[in-house]
Design a protein around this motif. Structure first.
Motif, mmCIF file in Angstrom:
data_model
loop_
_atom_site.group_PDB
_atom_site.id
_atom_site.type_symbol
_atom_site.label_atom_id
_atom_site.label_comp_id
_atom_site.label_asym_id
_atom_site.label_seq_id
_atom_site.Cartn_x
_atom_site.Cartn_y
_atom_site.Cartn_z
ATOM 1 N N PHE A 600 0.832 -1.198 0.000
ATOM 2 C CA PHE A 600 0.000 0.000 0.000
ATOM 3 C C PHE A 600 0.868 1.249 0.000
ATOM 4 O O PHE A 600 2.029 1.217 0.417
ATOM 5 C CB PHE A 600 -0.911 0.009 1.231
ATOM 6 C CG PHE A 600 -1.895 -1.111 1.237
ATOM 7 C CD1 PHE A 600 -2.911 -1.161 0.297
ATOM 8 C CD2 PHE A 600 -1.823 -2.127 2.170
ATOM 9 C CE1 PHE A 600 -3.836 -2.200 0.298
ATOM 10 C CE2 PHE A 600 -2.740 -3.170 2.188
ATOM 11 C CZ PHE A 600 -3.739 -3.205 1.238
ATOM 12 N N ALA A 601 0.268 2.339 -0.446
ATOM 13 C CA ALA A 601 0.976 3.616 -0.421
ATOM 14 C C ALA A 601 1.341 3.968 1.014
ATOM 15 O O ALA A 601 0.660 3.577 1.960
ATOM 16 C CB ALA A 601 0.084 4.701 -1.014
ATOM 17 N N GLN A 602 2.412 4.703 1.156
ATOM 18 C CA GLN A 602 2.805 5.165 2.483
ATOM 19 C C GLN A 602 1.758 6.133 3.018
ATOM 20 O O GLN A 602 1.190 6.926 2.265
ATOM 21 C CB GLN A 602 4.154 5.875 2.411
ATOM 22 C CG GLN A 602 5.319 4.926 2.291
ATOM 23 C CD GLN A 602 5.325 3.877 3.391
ATOM 24 O OE1 GLN A 602 5.324 4.214 4.562
ATOM 25 N NE2 GLN A 602 5.280 2.600 3.014
ATOM 26 N N PRO A 603 1.503 6.089 4.318
ATOM 27 C CA PRO A 603 0.607 7.080 4.907
ATOM 28 C C PRO A 603 1.151 8.503 4.705
ATOM 29 O O PRO A 603 2.328 8.681 4.404
ATOM 30 C CB PRO A 603 0.592 6.702 6.385
ATOM 31 C CG PRO A 603 0.989 5.267 6.421
ATOM 32 C CD PRO A 603 1.967 5.101 5.290
ATOM 33 N N ALA A 604 0.269 9.471 4.884
ATOM 34 C CA ALA A 604 0.555 10.819 4.390
ATOM 35 C C ALA A 604 0.568 11.898 5.460
ATOM 36 O O ALA A 604 0.361 13.060 5.156
ATOM 37 C CB ALA A 604 -0.496 11.170 3.345
ATOM 38 N N GLY A 605 0.804 11.553 6.713
ATOM 39 C CA GLY A 605 0.856 12.593 7.734
ATOM 40 C C GLY A 605 -0.493 13.129 8.132
ATOM 41 O O GLY A 605 -0.617 14.245 8.639
ATOM 42 N N ARG A 606 -1.515 12.357 7.872
ATOM 43 C CA ARG A 606 -2.864 12.733 8.310
ATOM 44 C C ARG A 606 -3.657 11.457 8.499
ATOM 45 O O ARG A 606 -3.189 10.376 8.126
ATOM 46 C CB ARG A 606 -3.517 13.667 7.304
ATOM 47 C CG ARG A 606 -3.568 13.112 5.901
ATOM 48 C CD ARG A 606 -4.348 14.047 4.993
ATOM 49 N NE ARG A 606 -4.644 13.422 3.741
ATOM 50 C CZ ARG A 606 -3.970 13.607 2.604
ATOM 51 N NH1 ARG A 606 -2.946 14.439 2.582
ATOM 52 N NH2 ARG A 606 -4.304 12.979 1.515
ATOM 53 N N PRO A 607 -4.865 11.538 9.086
ATOM 54 C CA PRO A 607 -5.633 10.305 9.301
ATOM 55 C C PRO A 607 -5.843 9.551 7.985
ATOM 56 O O PRO A 607 -5.856 10.160 6.903
ATOM 57 C CB PRO A 607 -6.943 10.828 9.889
ATOM 58 C CG PRO A 607 -6.558 12.100 10.585
ATOM 59 C CD PRO A 607 -5.506 12.714 9.690
ATOM 60 N N PRO A 608 -6.002 8.229 8.070
ATOM 61 C CA PRO A 608 -5.961 7.376 6.881
ATOM 62 C C PRO A 608 -7.254 7.398 6.066
ATOM 63 O O PRO A 608 -7.894 6.362 5.886
ATOM 64 C CB PRO A 608 -5.667 5.992 7.466
ATOM 65 C CG PRO A 608 -6.253 6.035 8.838
ATOM 66 C CD PRO A 608 -6.095 7.447 9.314
ATOM 67 N N VAL B 300 -1.227 9.270 14.060
ATOM 68 C CA VAL B 300 -2.162 10.011 13.208
ATOM 69 C C VAL B 300 -2.434 9.225 11.932
ATOM 70 O O VAL B 300 -3.569 9.133 11.469
ATOM 71 C CB VAL B 300 -1.615 11.421 12.906
ATOM 72 C CG1 VAL B 300 -2.468 12.129 11.852
ATOM 73 C CG2 VAL B 300 -1.587 12.245 14.179
ATOM 74 N N GLU B 301 -1.415 8.629 11.401
ATOM 75 C CA GLU B 301 -1.581 7.937 10.116
ATOM 76 C C GLU B 301 -2.313 6.611 10.228
ATOM 77 O O GLU B 301 -2.829 6.101 9.243
ATOM 78 C CB GLU B 301 -0.200 7.716 9.483
ATOM 79 C CG GLU B 301 0.421 9.022 8.995
ATOM 80 C CD GLU B 301 1.905 8.917 8.692
ATOM 81 O OE1 GLU B 301 2.515 7.879 9.050
ATOM 82 O OE2 GLU B 301 2.457 9.881 8.124
ATOM 83 N N THR B 304 -6.044 7.205 13.960
ATOM 84 C CA THR B 304 -6.803 8.436 14.148
ATOM 85 C C THR B 304 -7.984 8.447 13.189
ATOM 86 O O THR B 304 -7.863 8.063 12.027
ATOM 87 C CB THR B 304 -5.892 9.655 13.932
ATOM 88 O OG1 THR B 304 -4.821 9.585 14.874
ATOM 89 C CG2 THR B 304 -6.652 10.964 14.114
ATOM 90 N N ARG B 355 1.256 20.180 9.023
ATOM 91 C CA ARG B 355 0.444 18.992 9.297
ATOM 92 C C ARG B 355 -0.163 19.037 10.692
ATOM 93 O O ARG B 355 -1.273 18.581 10.911
ATOM 94 C CB ARG B 355 1.298 17.730 9.152
ATOM 95 C CG ARG B 355 1.937 17.571 7.789
ATOM 96 C CD ARG B 355 2.780 16.309 7.724
ATOM 97 N NE ARG B 355 3.670 16.223 8.868
ATOM 98 C CZ ARG B 355 4.154 15.087 9.354
ATOM 99 N NH1 ARG B 355 3.845 13.939 8.793
ATOM 100 N NH2 ARG B 355 4.968 15.097 10.395
ATOM 101 N N ASP B 540 -8.483 4.395 3.830
ATOM 102 C CA ASP B 540 -7.341 3.574 3.432
ATOM 103 C C ASP B 540 -7.807 2.110 3.398
ATOM 104 O O ASP B 540 -8.615 1.700 4.224
ATOM 105 C CB ASP B 540 -6.224 3.761 4.474
ATOM 106 C CG ASP B 540 -4.950 3.006 4.122
ATOM 107 O OD1 ASP B 540 -3.988 3.663 3.724
ATOM 108 O OD2 ASP B 540 -4.924 1.764 4.261
#
Lengths: 646, 646
Positions: A600-608, B300-301, B304, B355, B540
């Motif tokens: 999967f893509a890397q998480p992005a610094g915010r909720p998923p 967070v990623e 959350t 962020r 996600d």
């Protein structure tokens, strides 16, 4: 409450029946006596053998080690103090084990087991007060007074398990010091909490089923009546509130007769329901029986897992709302599975309805059989359907303080499940069949010899040969039958579309799910073929937590994917089921076609949450699914019963 | 631990800053002082006004009514007994309210507020022991001794909130009797738990952030050092085990510096992290700062909610595993939302990273704003994203014993959230902007007047006009600036693709999510246009619990569907989103195209799993979605943030 009319006078022929509703009450059948069946290896036979070889000793050693047994000695010697090992309900573990040992001796006649029962009984009897009160946590020097905490004290709960142990002893050896201890304890409860006594009830139901079973075994309507009193006292807010818990926790919110669904703590709700059916049957209380049936319907249809597990919440070990069935946080306590079997068995005997027997099978294979490790010395307490993080091995000399963890543990801080498993496996074969007039119903399938007494004392003997659930073929040889038509009734599970029955080598005839009746005589051979090829199973659209997922079942077995079986470097979350390819049989499991998504893509610094994931390719792969009951036997793993579809 | 070097000597110009990391420590900015901004109505202005008009009185009345305030009087008069109203941590509610009142007086200069602060301070001061110890539950006649239950006693937790209240007082009026009480309490803590003292820590973190804030405000490095000691003592298993809870519950499993993710009780984890950032910044402890940043990223990623809410489990009010984000059993405690804002604000000031500010906005609009009812007299404790069964109205004179229920309640048995809301709303405007050299960053958007002091004392005054989040237009008039280039930095939220900025009536230029910098002078007008049209948001693929579902957001607002807005007879479970039709703006919510499925098939007497449901037709329908923060304002309802797709 209606004054109970006891008609079961425990004739010798049915003495050893664990559950024997009285026929006048509207029950359609009786279960087997302990001596009416014997397992011959196979799935359940092996579990029973391991129980014999390992689990009893294991539990005894732990309870001796932790001082839960010595608690009785301290009461006997007047040396109680504020320090006491174990929770306030630890006595009940001793009683559940004793119940198991009593069945075990009834089954095996092993004199060492009998000696253990007698030795334990002696220690327990020595702790009983003059007036019959028996508890190692309350009422003695430096302890809180008797009945000072009805909501959480568990005193009556412990007595209930004592009575069930005594019933097991009575039905296997007759009168005995343990039965005498139980009689005195029950009499004390009746004196204390009778119609003119203390208007109380126990926060944890169990006394109801214990009293009803003892009343039935001993032919003592006072006990049944007292059980009925406790039942009718519940649901009116008599119990003191527990901080942060609602009165649903112990079913004190709505009277038993009025409730529509089970709620709150699952084991409490289910022990209560078992007692309610017992009292309803033995007193002819149709309203109470109907209430429990209604509760079963809604609970099973909306609050029960694919495994038969009950309890959606860790918070209160309790039921959730309708359709609230999260796989990862499923509690599905082992004891709730056992209690569910107790209720369904009673309802089945009361009504003959196959649905109750179907749920029992589901629960037996996927909850009860899941708990004990192969060696019978470690257990699951909670039985989730999705393990997100592999657990950590619990050392064999350590307790698991919590009910969860993804690995079987030798013992728990609250260790209700191991002893519950022990008593259930010791008497498991009594659930094999039910007898109603000249009809013998095979309710569960296992390699076994049965010799069943009909009402007039005539015998029907059956040799059941099968490796179920590996295959779906069950062969029944009728080795003895009276000289009149006798019906062999075979359960065709609801999932068994395409089942057939053949008699005496004749052509198979199709039988629909439900019951298949065959008239038999001595020498008859009946072959039931249940289709156990793996099949896909989808959740109802209202079960939100597994939307877009599918499970695979194989006969009565729920299967699962374990990380142990994944190619190196493949995370279980990346597996998507290809439902266009039918799963195929592989051993007692299945092989399925799946697609492994790219990382999967890397998480992005915010909720998923965000834009839709781009359409993913992925490699097709064949993966093995194993029976859920065996998961985590090969070391800690991540696991899924429900797999997202491609 | 490094010996702290305090450089903040609290000059008058920044006296009233709630959070002021010292610039030498690597922090890039400071937050606003209480007097540097004033809200002019709008979303947050109205919440603040209601807080003023209703919530303070509401909380005071409840705490007087329940005797939580009188607990102080009983200690003062030496009349404590074994009977004491409230939980062991009820003092902290008084302190949180006091903190809110202190900010409130700083903001409004209302003498009645000041009189309330003084009166409360008097009662609290009278309960303080000679040596500075202050707690109404321990250490006095018929009470357990001081520090006898470090794991669950909450004594240091209560002191932490006292210190935060005193900081609010100090930053708004300077030295004062409340500050003196706090100083004595902090000194007593340092004496008791200092390097040569008791090697203890509190089960509920809070003393750390309290000591660090007080140390910074008063320029007292001993307090900061003591906070650091407490931080470094955690994570080594010093706290006594709590039955059935793992040491993760109070973050005593892994040292703060070593942990990779937040776990256990969410409020505990987040207060601890806030204290860790404070200590890291004020002592130049880069390792500690980096640890918290790492924990923020992963939490967070992966842990959350879309709302910014944290806490996936009711059982321990705690975080779940990665990707464990059930919408129905989301805990998302209001206090955890507030604590999350505390952490992100500190990290934003430390790093300038956008962020952190984005998450603050998400949490403000969808957790903090969701808790209080429109009248400021009832609150959500837990903030689930899916309500399966409509709650029952809680009478205005009754406590809700539990944190859940689907309706806002006037008070709770554990009532941490109302006072936390009160203190947060009273100081909300200080989060509007951050100042770094000659750059003023607008971090949150609300109609407000700002007059901000730059480092040399020069002022920048801004008039912000907006009805955000109803529209996305934010107009900033620079009414005062020094005679040198000053940068106005505007936050462009991560969701704002297509945002534009125009200056002095010029053509809009596109700005990417992140920061948009504009050089301004007196008389400049800057217009930011953020696209707030409703947009679809997907989970996600690893967030299992809402697979196959979509949510709708509108600017910073998460929207939801409430049963209140459904046609008669339509159950919310039957709604499927038609994602081929783009949602359109409707008021501050949206209108979406959906399909209402026919009634589902009746359940079948077994668990709700089986063959796939037949393809269902269904009626297309347009449905309104409302901002999540307003749900259940029109009476109890069922509700969904995530809707299954058609």
């Amino acid at each position: 409450m209606t004054e109970p009319t006891m008609t079961d006078t425990t004739p010798a022929s049915v003495l050893a029946r664990p559950v024997v509703p009285a026929p006048t009450s509207g029950a359609t059948a009786r279960g087997l006596g302990l001596g009416e069946a014997h397992l011959r290896g196979g799935f359940w036979g092996e579990l029973q053998t391991t129980n014999t070889a390992a689990t009893f000793d294991h539990c005894l050693q732990w309870m001796e080690h932790l001082g839960w047994l010595a608690n009785f000695d301290r009461v006997a010697s007047g040396t109680t103090s504020t320090e006491r090992p174990g929770w306030q309900f630890s006595d009940s573990e001793v009683y559940k084990l004793l119940e198991g040992l009593a069945w075990e001796f009834g089954r095996t006649k092993d004199p060492r087991i009998d000696a253990t029962v007698r030795a334990l009984t002696e220690r327990i009897a020595a702790a009983q007060d003059e007036d019959g009160y028996l508890n190692t946590c309350y009422g003695h020097a430096e302890q809180q007074p008797r009945w000072s905490d009805m909501a959480m004290g568990h005193e009556l709960y412990c007595v209930g398990h004592l009575l069930q142990a005594a019933v097991a002893r009575y039905r296997t050896v007759g009168d005995d010091p343990l039965v005498e201890v139980a009689r005195r304890a029950a009499d004390q409860v009746c004196a204390e909490f009778g119609p003119d006594g203390r208007d109380g009830l126990c926060g944890h139901p169990e006394i109801e089923v214990g009293l009803a079973e003892l009343g039935r075994a001993l032919g003592e309507p006072r006990y049944t009546a007292q059980a009925g009193l406790f039942l009718d006292r519940r649901g009116h807010g008599r119990l003191a509130p527990i901080p942060l818990l609602a009165p649903t926790y112990y079913q004190d919110d709505v009277p038993v007769r009025e409730a529509d669904v089970w709620r709150g703590h699952a084991v409490r709700a289910l022990y209560l329901a078992a007692g309610a059916v017992d009292v309803a049957l033995d007193t002819g209380d149709a309203e109470m029986l109907s209430a429990v049936q209604r509760q079963w319907d809604r609970t099973v249809e909306r609050r029960t897992y694919l495994t038969g597990g009950m309890g959606s919440r860790h918070q209160d070990e309790g039921f959730g709302d309708d359709w609230e069935l999260p796989p990862d946080r499923a509690y599905c306590e082992t004891c709730a599975g056992i209690a569910s079997v107790m209720v369904s068995w009673r309802l089945h005997l009361a009504t003959g309805d196959v649905r109750y027997a179907d749920l029992m099978e589901r629960t037996f294979f996927n909850v009860v059989a899941t708990s004990p490790r192969g060696d019978g010395r470690a257990f699951f307490y909670a039985n989730p359907l999705h393990q997100r993080e592999a657990g950590e091995d619990v050392p064999m000399d350590a307790e698991n303080p919590r009910a969860e963890g993804g690995v079987r543990a030798p013992w728990f801080e609250v260790s209700c499940c191991p002893t519950n498993i022990a008593r259930t496996l010791a008497s498991w074969h009594t659930y094999l069949a039910a007898v109603d007039g000249d009809t013998v119903s095979l309710v569960q399938y296992a390699a076994a010899d049965l010799r069943v007494a009909l009402d007039d004392g005539a015998a029907v003997a059956l040799a059941v040969s099968t490796d179920y659930p590996v295959s779906g073929r069950v062969t029944v040889d009728v080795t003895e039958a009276p000289g009149r038509p006798v019906t062999l009734r075979l359960r065709v599970p609801h999932w068994a579309d395409g089942a057939t029955v053949s008699t005496d080598g004749g052509a198979p005839r199709a039988v629909a799910p439900g019951w298949a009746d065959v008239t038999v005589a001595t020498g008859s051979t009946v072959v039931l073929e249940l289709p156990v090829a793996p099949r896909l199973t989808w959740p109802d659209p209202r079960v939100d937590a597994v939307r877009g997922c599918v499970a695979v079942e194989r006969g009565p077995l729920v299967l699962c994917l374990e990380s142990t079986d994944l190619p190196d470097g493949v995370d279980i979350d990346r597996v998507r089921m290809d439902t266009s390819v039918a799963p195929v049989t592989a051993g007692d499991g299945a092989q399925v076609r799946a697609v492994v998504l790219p990382d999967f893509a890397q998480p992005a610094g915010r909720p998923p949450f965000g834009p839709p994931a781009p359409p993913a390719g992925g490699e097709p792969v064949d993966l093995p699914l194993v029976p859920y009951h065996r998961w985590a036997e090969r070391g800690p793993s991540t696991m899924r019963v429900f797999l997202p579809t491609a």
